[in-house]
Design a protein around this motif. Structure first.
Motif, PDB file in Angstrom:
ATOM      1  N   ILE A  54      25.743  36.133  27.549  1.00  0.00           N
ATOM      2  CA  ILE A  54      25.815  34.698  27.256  1.00  0.00           C
ATOM      3  C   ILE A  54      24.587  34.277  26.458  1.00  0.00           C
ATOM      4  O   ILE A  54      24.692  33.543  25.473  1.00  0.00           O
ATOM      5  N   HIS A  55      23.412  34.762  26.865  1.00  0.00           N
ATOM      6  CA  HIS A  55      22.176  34.431  26.157  1.00  0.00           C
ATOM      7  C   HIS A  55      22.252  34.901  24.708  1.00  0.00           C
ATOM      8  O   HIS A  55      21.900  34.142  23.782  1.00  0.00           O
ATOM      9  N   ALA A  56      22.717  36.123  24.483  1.00  0.00           N
ATOM     10  CA  ALA A  56      22.831  36.643  23.120  1.00  0.00           C
ATOM     11  C   ALA A  56      23.770  35.773  22.289  1.00  0.00           C
ATOM     12  O   ALA A  56      23.488  35.475  21.125  1.00  0.00           O
ATOM     13  N   ARG A  57      24.865  35.341  22.889  1.00  0.00           N
ATOM     14  CA  ARG A  57      25.818  34.477  22.192  1.00  0.00           C
ATOM     15  C   ARG A  57      25.169  33.133  21.841  1.00  0.00           C
ATOM     16  O   ARG A  57      25.399  32.575  20.767  1.00  0.00           O
ATOM     17  N   LEU A  58      24.343  32.621  22.744  1.00  0.00           N
ATOM     18  CA  LEU A  58      23.673  31.342  22.498  1.00  0.00           C
ATOM     19  C   LEU A  58      22.671  31.433  21.359  1.00  0.00           C
ATOM     20  O   LEU A  58      22.405  30.430  20.688  1.00  0.00           O
ATOM     21  N   LEU A  59      22.108  32.608  21.159  1.00  0.00           N
ATOM     22  CA  LEU A  59      21.099  32.781  20.112  1.00  0.00           C
ATOM     23  C   LEU A  59      21.689  32.853  18.713  1.00  0.00           C
ATOM     24  O   LEU A  59      20.977  32.680  17.730  1.00  0.00           O
ATOM     25  N   ILE A  60      22.982  33.108  18.625  1.00  0.00           N
ATOM     26  CA  ILE A  60      23.635  33.199  17.321  1.00  0.00           C
ATOM     27  C   ILE A  60      23.893  31.799  16.806  1.00  0.00           C
ATOM     28  O   ILE A  60      24.485  30.966  17.496  1.00  0.00           O
ATOM     29  N   ASP A  61      23.453  31.539  15.581  1.00  0.00           N
ATOM     30  CA  ASP A  61      23.704  30.247  14.948  1.00  0.00           C
ATOM     31  C   ASP A  61      25.205  30.136  14.712  1.00  0.00           C
ATOM     32  O   ASP A  61      25.793  30.955  14.010  1.00  0.00           O
ATOM     33  N   TRP A  98      24.840  30.303  37.411  1.00  0.00           N
ATOM     34  CA  TRP A  98      24.118  30.110  36.147  1.00  0.00           C
ATOM     35  C   TRP A  98      25.018  30.468  34.962  1.00  0.00           C
ATOM     36  O   TRP A  98      24.971  29.806  33.922  1.00  0.00           O
ATOM     37  N   GLN A  99      25.828  31.510  35.109  1.00  0.00           N
ATOM     38  CA  GLN A  99      26.755  31.878  34.028  1.00  0.00           C
ATOM     39  C   GLN A  99      27.690  30.717  33.721  1.00  0.00           C
ATOM     40  O   GLN A  99      27.916  30.381  32.555  1.00  0.00           O
ATOM     41  N   LEU A 151      25.647  27.832  31.993  1.00  0.00           N
ATOM     42  CA  LEU A 151      25.344  28.115  30.587  1.00  0.00           C
ATOM     43  C   LEU A 151      26.591  27.971  29.718  1.00  0.00           C
ATOM     44  O   LEU A 151      26.536  27.405  28.627  1.00  0.00           O
ATOM     45  N   THR A 152      27.705  28.468  30.213  1.00  0.00           N
ATOM     46  CA  THR A 152      28.953  28.387  29.458  1.00  0.00           C
ATOM     47  C   THR A 152      29.407  26.937  29.302  1.00  0.00           C
ATOM     48  O   THR A 152      29.818  26.514  28.210  1.00  0.00           O
ATOM     49  N   ALA A 153      29.324  26.151  30.363  1.00  0.00           N
ATOM     50  CA  ALA A 153      29.715  24.739  30.289  1.00  0.00           C
ATOM     51  C   ALA A 153      28.823  23.977  29.315  1.00  0.00           C
ATOM     52  O   ALA A 153      29.307  23.155  28.532  1.00  0.00           O
ATOM     53  N   LEU A 154      27.526  24.252  29.362  1.00  0.00           N
ATOM     54  CA  LEU A 154      26.608  23.586  28.428  1.00  0.00           C
ATOM     55  C   LEU A 154      26.938  23.973  26.990  1.00  0.00           C
ATOM     56  O   LEU A 154      26.989  23.122  26.100  1.00  0.00           O
ATOM     57  N   GLU A 155      27.187  25.258  26.770  1.00  0.00           N
ATOM     58  CA  GLU A 155      27.525  25.718  25.426  1.00  0.00           C
ATOM     59  C   GLU A 155      28.810  25.043  24.931  1.00  0.00           C
ATOM     60  O   GLU A 155      28.868  24.561  23.800  1.00  0.00           O
ATOM     61  N   GLN A 156      29.821  25.008  25.767  1.00  0.00           N
ATOM     62  CA  GLN A 156      31.099  24.414  25.377  1.00  0.00           C
ATOM     63  C   GLN A 156      30.990  22.914  25.134  1.00  0.00           C
ATOM     64  O   GLN A 156      31.832  22.338  24.446  1.00  0.00           O
ATOM     65  N   SER A 157      29.952  22.292  25.677  1.00  0.00           N
ATOM     66  CA  SER A 157      29.724  20.859  25.469  1.00  0.00           C
ATOM     67  C   SER A 157      28.801  20.590  24.287  1.00  0.00           C
ATOM     68  O   SER A 157      28.392  19.453  24.071  1.00  0.00           O
ATOM     69  N   GLU A 192      17.467  26.689  27.589  1.00  0.00           N
ATOM     70  CA  GLU A 192      16.438  26.334  28.578  1.00  0.00           C
ATOM     71  C   GLU A 192      16.852  26.788  29.977  1.00  0.00           C
ATOM     72  O   GLU A 192      16.026  27.303  30.746  1.00  0.00           O
ATOM     73  N   ALA A 193      18.125  26.618  30.302  1.00  0.00           N
ATOM     74  CA  ALA A 193      18.625  27.047  31.609  1.00  0.00           C
ATOM     75  C   ALA A 193      18.521  28.565  31.742  1.00  0.00           C
ATOM     76  O   ALA A 193      18.164  29.080  32.808  1.00  0.00           O
ATOM     77  N   TYR A 194      18.813  29.289  30.670  1.00  0.00           N
ATOM     78  CA  TYR A 194      18.683  30.751  30.712  1.00  0.00           C
ATOM     79  C   TYR A 194      17.236  31.136  31.007  1.00  0.00           C
ATOM     80  O   TYR A 194      16.977  32.018  31.826  1.00  0.00           O
ATOM     81  N   GLU A 195      16.310  30.487  30.341  1.00  0.00           N
ATOM     82  CA  GLU A 195      14.892  30.804  30.579  1.00  0.00           C
ATOM     83  C   GLU A 195      14.511  30.504  32.023  1.00  0.00           C
ATOM     84  O   GLU A 195      13.720  31.237  32.630  1.00  0.00           O
ATOM     85  N   THR A 196      15.076  29.457  32.597  1.00  0.00           N
ATOM     86  CA  THR A 196      14.798  29.131  33.998  1.00  0.00           C
ATOM     87  C   THR A 196      15.244  30.258  34.917  1.00  0.00           C
ATOM     88  O   THR A 196      14.470  30.737  35.749  1.00  0.00           O
TER      89      THR A 196
END
Length: 120
Positions: free
Chosen positions: A94-101, A52-53, A56-62, A70-74
Motif C-alpha cells: 500500500i505504501h509503495a502504491r501511495l508513493l506513485i504519482d 491500518w491497511q 490507508l486504503t480508505a484515505l487513498e480512495q478519498s 502520514e498514517a503509514y509513517e505512524t
C-alpha cells in the motif's frame, strides 16, 4: 446488537468483527465516517496492521494521499519502536502504491480474457 458487541469484546474478537463490517464498505456518502472510525480503531489497537491497511486504503480512495502517507509513517515507527519490526508485506505494498504519482502511474492492465472453450 449491543449484546453481540459486548460478547465479541469479551472474547477479544471485536476488532475482527469490526474489520468484517468495514470490509462490507461504507454506506453511500459515508466514507468520512468510515475514516473517522478507522482512526479511532487504530488508536485503540495501534499495532493491528489490518486496521491500518484499511485506513490507508480508505484515505487513498478519498484522495487524501498525504494523510495516508502520514498514517503509514505512524504505524511504521510504532512497529519499529515497540516491536523492533517492519510493517508487513501488505502495508508495504500500500505504501509503495501511495508513493506513485497518480498522474505518472501506468494504466492498469486489462484482464486477460479466455476464448470460449478455455483457449487463452
Amino acid at each position: 446488537m449491543a449484546h453481540r458487541v459486548r460478547a465479541a469484546a469479551a472474547r477479544g474478537t471485536l476488532p475482527d468483527a469490526l474489520e468484517h463490517r468495514i470490509d462490507l464498505g461504507p454506506a453511500p456518502g459515508r466514507r468520512a465516517d468510515l475514516i473517522a472510525e478507522l482512526q479511532q480503531l487504530t488508536a485503540l489497537h495501534p499495532l493491528r496492521e489490518t486496521l491500518w491497511q484499511r485506513l490507508l486504503t480508505a484515505l487513498e480512495q478519498s484522495g487524501r494521499r498525504s494523510e495516508a502517507l502520514e498514517a503509514y509513517e505512524t504505524i511504521r515507527s510504532q512497529l519499529a519502536d515497540e516491536l523492533g519490526a517492519d510493517p508487513g508485506a501488505e502495508l508495504k505494498q500500500i505504501h509503495a502504491r501511495l508513493l506513485i504519482d497518480p498522474e505518472q502511474a501506468p494504466a492498469p492492465a486489462e484482464p486477460t480474457r479466455c476464448a470460449p472453450g478455455g483457449a487463452g
